[in-house]
Design a protein around this motif. Sequence first.
Motif, PDB file in Angstrom:
ATOM      1  N   ILE A  93     -13.349  21.219  -6.577  1.00 45.71           N
ATOM      2  CA  ILE A  93     -12.929  21.433  -5.131  1.00 45.71           C
ATOM      3  C   ILE A  93     -13.081  20.077  -4.337  1.00 45.71           C
ATOM      4  CG2 ILE A  93     -13.618  22.711  -3.023  1.00 45.71           C
ATOM      5  CD1 ILE A  93     -14.258  24.845  -4.735  1.00 45.71           C
ATOM      6  N   ALA A  94     -14.197  19.310  -4.934  1.00 43.50           N
ATOM      7  CA  ALA A  94     -14.422  17.991  -4.427  1.00 43.50           C
ATOM      8  C   ALA A  94     -13.283  16.999  -4.437  1.00 43.50           C
ATOM      9  CB  ALA A  94     -15.685  17.536  -4.738  1.00 43.50           C
ATOM     10  N   GLY A  95     -12.767  16.989  -5.827  1.00 42.94           N
ATOM     11  CA  GLY A  95     -11.528  16.245  -5.921  1.00 42.94           C
ATOM     12  C   GLY A  95     -10.516  16.269  -5.255  1.00 42.94           C
ATOM     13  N   VAL A  96      -9.971  17.986  -5.232  1.00 44.78           N
ATOM     14  CA  VAL A  96      -8.847  18.127  -4.420  1.00 44.78           C
ATOM     15  C   VAL A  96      -9.248  17.704  -3.174  1.00 44.78           C
ATOM     16  CG1 VAL A  96      -7.420  19.915  -3.843  1.00 44.78           C
ATOM     17  CG2 VAL A  96      -8.134  19.723  -6.281  1.00 44.78           C
ATOM     18  N   SER A  97     -10.349  18.027  -2.376  1.00 46.13           N
ATOM     19  CA  SER A  97     -10.502  17.811  -1.086  1.00 46.13           C
ATOM     20  C   SER A  97     -10.437  16.443  -0.758  1.00 46.13           C
ATOM     21  CB  SER A  97     -11.851  18.408  -0.701  1.00 46.13           C
ATOM     22  OG  SER A  97     -11.792  19.770  -0.912  1.00 46.13           O
ATOM     23  N   ALA A  98     -11.106  15.671  -1.649  1.00 47.73           N
ATOM     24  CA  ALA A  98     -11.008  14.110  -1.385  1.00 47.73           C
ATOM     25  C   ALA A  98      -9.412  13.653  -1.366  1.00 47.73           C
ATOM     26  CB  ALA A  98     -11.757  13.375  -2.206  1.00 47.73           C
ATOM     27  N   PHE A  99      -8.737  14.097  -2.250  1.00 44.84           N
ATOM     28  CA  PHE A  99      -7.239  13.655  -2.214  1.00 44.84           C
ATOM     29  C   PHE A  99      -6.695  14.205  -0.922  1.00 44.84           C
ATOM     30  CE2 PHE A  99      -2.979  13.216  -3.533  1.00 44.84           C
ATOM     31  CZ  PHE A  99      -2.725  12.009  -4.327  1.00 44.84           C
ATOM     32  N   ALA A 100      -6.913  15.391  -0.578  1.00 44.87           N
ATOM     33  CA  ALA A 100      -6.256  15.971   0.748  1.00 44.87           C
ATOM     34  C   ALA A 100      -6.601  15.179   1.794  1.00 44.87           C
ATOM     35  CB  ALA A 100      -6.638  17.457   0.863  1.00 44.87           C
ATOM     36  N   ASN A 101      -7.690  14.667   1.959  1.00 47.26           N
ATOM     37  CA  ASN A 101      -8.080  13.836   3.040  1.00 47.26           C
ATOM     38  C   ASN A 101      -7.480  12.570   2.885  1.00 47.26           C
ATOM     39  OD1 ASN A 101      -9.932  12.888   5.335  1.00 47.26           O
ATOM     40  ND2 ASN A 101     -11.029  11.622   3.882  1.00 47.26           N
ATOM     41  N   LEU A 102      -7.049  11.861   1.744  1.00 47.80           N
ATOM     42  CA  LEU A 102      -6.318  10.782   1.614  1.00 47.80           C
ATOM     43  C   LEU A 102      -4.954  11.220   2.044  1.00 47.80           C
ATOM     44  CD1 LEU A 102      -6.212   7.710   0.509  1.00 47.80           C
ATOM     45  CD2 LEU A 102      -5.648   8.540  -1.541  1.00 47.80           C
ATOM     46  N   ILE A 103      -4.446  12.137   1.988  1.00 44.09           N
ATOM     47  CA  ILE A 103      -2.962  12.429   2.303  1.00 44.09           C
ATOM     48  C   ILE A 103      -2.855  12.697   3.802  1.00 44.09           C
ATOM     49  CG2 ILE A 103      -1.167  14.299   2.197  1.00 44.09           C
ATOM     50  CD1 ILE A 103      -1.952  14.644  -0.542  1.00 44.09           C
ATOM     51  N   VAL A 104      -3.909  13.292   4.475  1.00 47.03           N
ATOM     52  CA  VAL A 104      -3.973  13.256   5.863  1.00 47.03           C
ATOM     53  C   VAL A 104      -4.205  11.879   6.617  1.00 47.03           C
ATOM     54  CG1 VAL A 104      -5.349  14.059   7.694  1.00 47.03           C
ATOM     55  CG2 VAL A 104      -5.114  15.503   5.742  1.00 47.03           C
ATOM     56  N   GLN A 105      -4.901  11.064   5.978  1.00 44.52           N
ATOM     57  CA  GLN A 105      -4.872   9.615   6.442  1.00 44.52           C
ATOM     58  C   GLN A 105      -3.493   8.839   6.500  1.00 44.52           C
ATOM     59  OE1 GLN A 105      -8.189   7.497   4.884  1.00 44.52           O
ATOM     60  NE2 GLN A 105      -9.838   8.998   5.515  1.00 44.52           N
ATOM     61  N   SER A 106      -3.042   9.171   5.220  1.00 42.91           N
ATOM     62  CA  SER A 106      -1.603   8.516   5.080  1.00 42.91           C
ATOM     63  C   SER A 106      -0.721   9.148   5.988  1.00 42.91           C
ATOM     64  CB  SER A 106      -1.288   8.693   3.648  1.00 42.91           C
ATOM     65  OG  SER A 106      -0.080   8.173   3.291  1.00 42.91           O
ATOM     66  N   PHE A 107      -0.676  10.265   6.297  1.00 42.74           N
ATOM     67  CA  PHE A 107       0.147  11.069   6.894  1.00 42.74           C
ATOM     68  C   PHE A 107       0.002  10.516   8.656  1.00 42.74           C
ATOM     69  CE2 PHE A 107       2.178  14.398   9.762  1.00 42.74           C
ATOM     70  CZ  PHE A 107       3.332  14.762   9.113  1.00 42.74           C
ATOM     71  N   ARG A 108      -1.022  10.409   8.978  1.00 42.58           N
ATOM     72  CA  ARG A 108      -1.589   9.931  10.405  1.00 42.58           C
ATOM     73  C   ARG A 108      -1.031   8.414  10.692  1.00 42.58           C
ATOM     74  NH1 ARG A 108      -7.467  12.573  11.839  1.00 42.58           N
ATOM     75  NH2 ARG A 108      -6.589  14.788  11.770  1.00 42.58           N
ATOM     76  N   PHE A 109      -1.171   7.655   9.972  1.00 45.22           N
ATOM     77  CA  PHE A 109      -0.952   6.254   9.931  1.00 45.22           C
ATOM     78  C   PHE A 109       0.600   5.822   9.325  1.00 45.22           C
ATOM     79  CE2 PHE A 109      -5.413   6.595  10.261  1.00 45.22           C
ATOM     80  CZ  PHE A 109      -5.932   5.818  11.119  1.00 45.22           C
ATOM     81  N   THR A 110       1.162   6.512   8.905  1.00 46.64           N
ATOM     82  CA  THR A 110       2.542   6.103   8.457  1.00 46.64           C
ATOM     83  C   THR A 110       3.687   6.761   9.281  1.00 46.64           C
ATOM     84  OG1 THR A 110       1.702   6.251   6.111  1.00 46.64           O
ATOM     85  CG2 THR A 110       4.073   6.322   6.368  1.00 46.64           C
ATOM     86  N   THR A 111       4.414   5.460   9.664  1.00 47.88           N
ATOM     87  CA  THR A 111       5.572   5.892  10.718  1.00 47.88           C
ATOM     88  C   THR A 111       6.880   5.336   9.870  1.00 47.88           C
ATOM     89  OG1 THR A 111       5.370   3.710  11.611  1.00 47.88           O
ATOM     90  CG2 THR A 111       4.188   5.564  12.545  1.00 47.88           C
ATOM     91  N   PHE A 112       8.011   5.834  10.485  1.00 48.29           N
ATOM     92  CA  PHE A 112       9.188   5.470   9.816  1.00 48.29           C
ATOM     93  C   PHE A 112       9.604   3.869  10.525  1.00 48.29           C
ATOM     94  CE2 PHE A 112       9.407   9.867   9.186  1.00 48.29           C
ATOM     95  CZ  PHE A 112       9.687   9.858   7.648  1.00 48.29           C
ATOM     96  N   ALA A 113       9.013   3.587  11.594  1.00 46.08           N
ATOM     97  CA  ALA A 113       9.282   2.204  12.071  1.00 46.08           C
ATOM     98  C   ALA A 113       8.599   1.061  11.512  1.00 46.08           C
ATOM     99  CB  ALA A 113       8.813   2.286  13.575  1.00 46.08           C
ATOM    100  N   ASP A 114       7.552   1.286  10.853  1.00 45.47           N
ATOM    101  CA  ASP A 114       6.947   0.031  10.139  1.00 45.47           C
ATOM    102  C   ASP A 114       6.549   0.607   8.787  1.00 45.47           C
ATOM    103  OD1 ASP A 114       7.006  -1.177  12.544  1.00 45.47           O
ATOM    104  OD2 ASP A 114       5.160  -0.393  13.298  1.00 45.47           O
ATOM    105  N   GLY A 115       6.076  -0.099   8.001  1.00 43.11           N
ATOM    106  CA  GLY A 115       5.609  -0.062   6.588  1.00 43.11           C
ATOM    107  C   GLY A 115       4.425   0.837   6.694  1.00 43.11           C
ATOM    108  N   GLY A 116       3.251   0.367   7.785  1.00 40.34           N
ATOM    109  CA  GLY A 116       2.238   1.462   7.877  1.00 40.34           C
ATOM    110  C   GLY A 116       1.255   1.500   6.609  1.00 40.34           C
TER     111      GLY A 116
END
Length: 259
Positions: free
Chosen positions: A133-156
């Motif tokens: 559960i800890a490993g999956v939750s840590a990876f999910a947190n990484l996806i959430v951060q990537s989704f927030r800071f990634t845009t289609f205008a910049d490399g992000g």
Amino acid sequence: MAATLCQVMGFVLSLIGIAGIIAATAMDQWATEDRFNSVVTAVYTYSGLWRSCVRQSSGLSECRPYFTILGLPALLQAVRALMIVGTVFGVIGCLIAIFALKCLKMGNMEDNVKATMTLTAGILFLLAGVCGIAGVSAFANLIVQSFRFTTFADGGYNLLGGSDIGGLSGNLTPRYTFGPALFVGWIGGAILVIGGVMMCLACRGMTPDNKQRYDGMAYKAASQHTIYKSDTRSRPAYNDSYKAHSMDGRQTNQRFDYV
């Protein structure tokens, strides 16, 4: 009977949970491309712990392993370690739980030994579930951060710290969302924790009660006001005529038996 049923149910649930953890670790769809408002529809990218893949609209998929270890983010390496440790704990717990099953007779193994082995297997299952559960939750947190800071205008901000995952970079950097492997890992870890708890509960019912019961006797101490009375009953009189007489007429304790 209840302890045996609880032990078997916990063992079966733990097997299902371990299968889920292993399947989630091996799956490639930990992070899948978010197609909402996606510019590119002919290419679909997804990535896992070990490689990233690209699927075309024709149905062909091409995967590229991560050839580097030091170049990957530290969080991804930590997730790998957690999933591997959880798998190892789960497998060891299964091996111990097989020999600890009360419905199986293993030579002259006593119930105390089986209870201890059941408790050990339950603790290992709990640790395996927590690691998963800890490993999956840590990876999910990484996806959430990537989704927030990634845009289609910049490399992000890229998911794994690079700029060419899935063959896309620059203005066409995709955003990733939760993949099926995350849900498999969460469900498997939760089932594994439940199985571990049931194994620990079954250990209490398997321990025999070796306490011996002794019948006690109550004694009442004499109080200070206790009055002791002398024995006034008459005692039988003893006849000393059978005792021998000495020469001077005195009686002696010597006795004579006449046959």
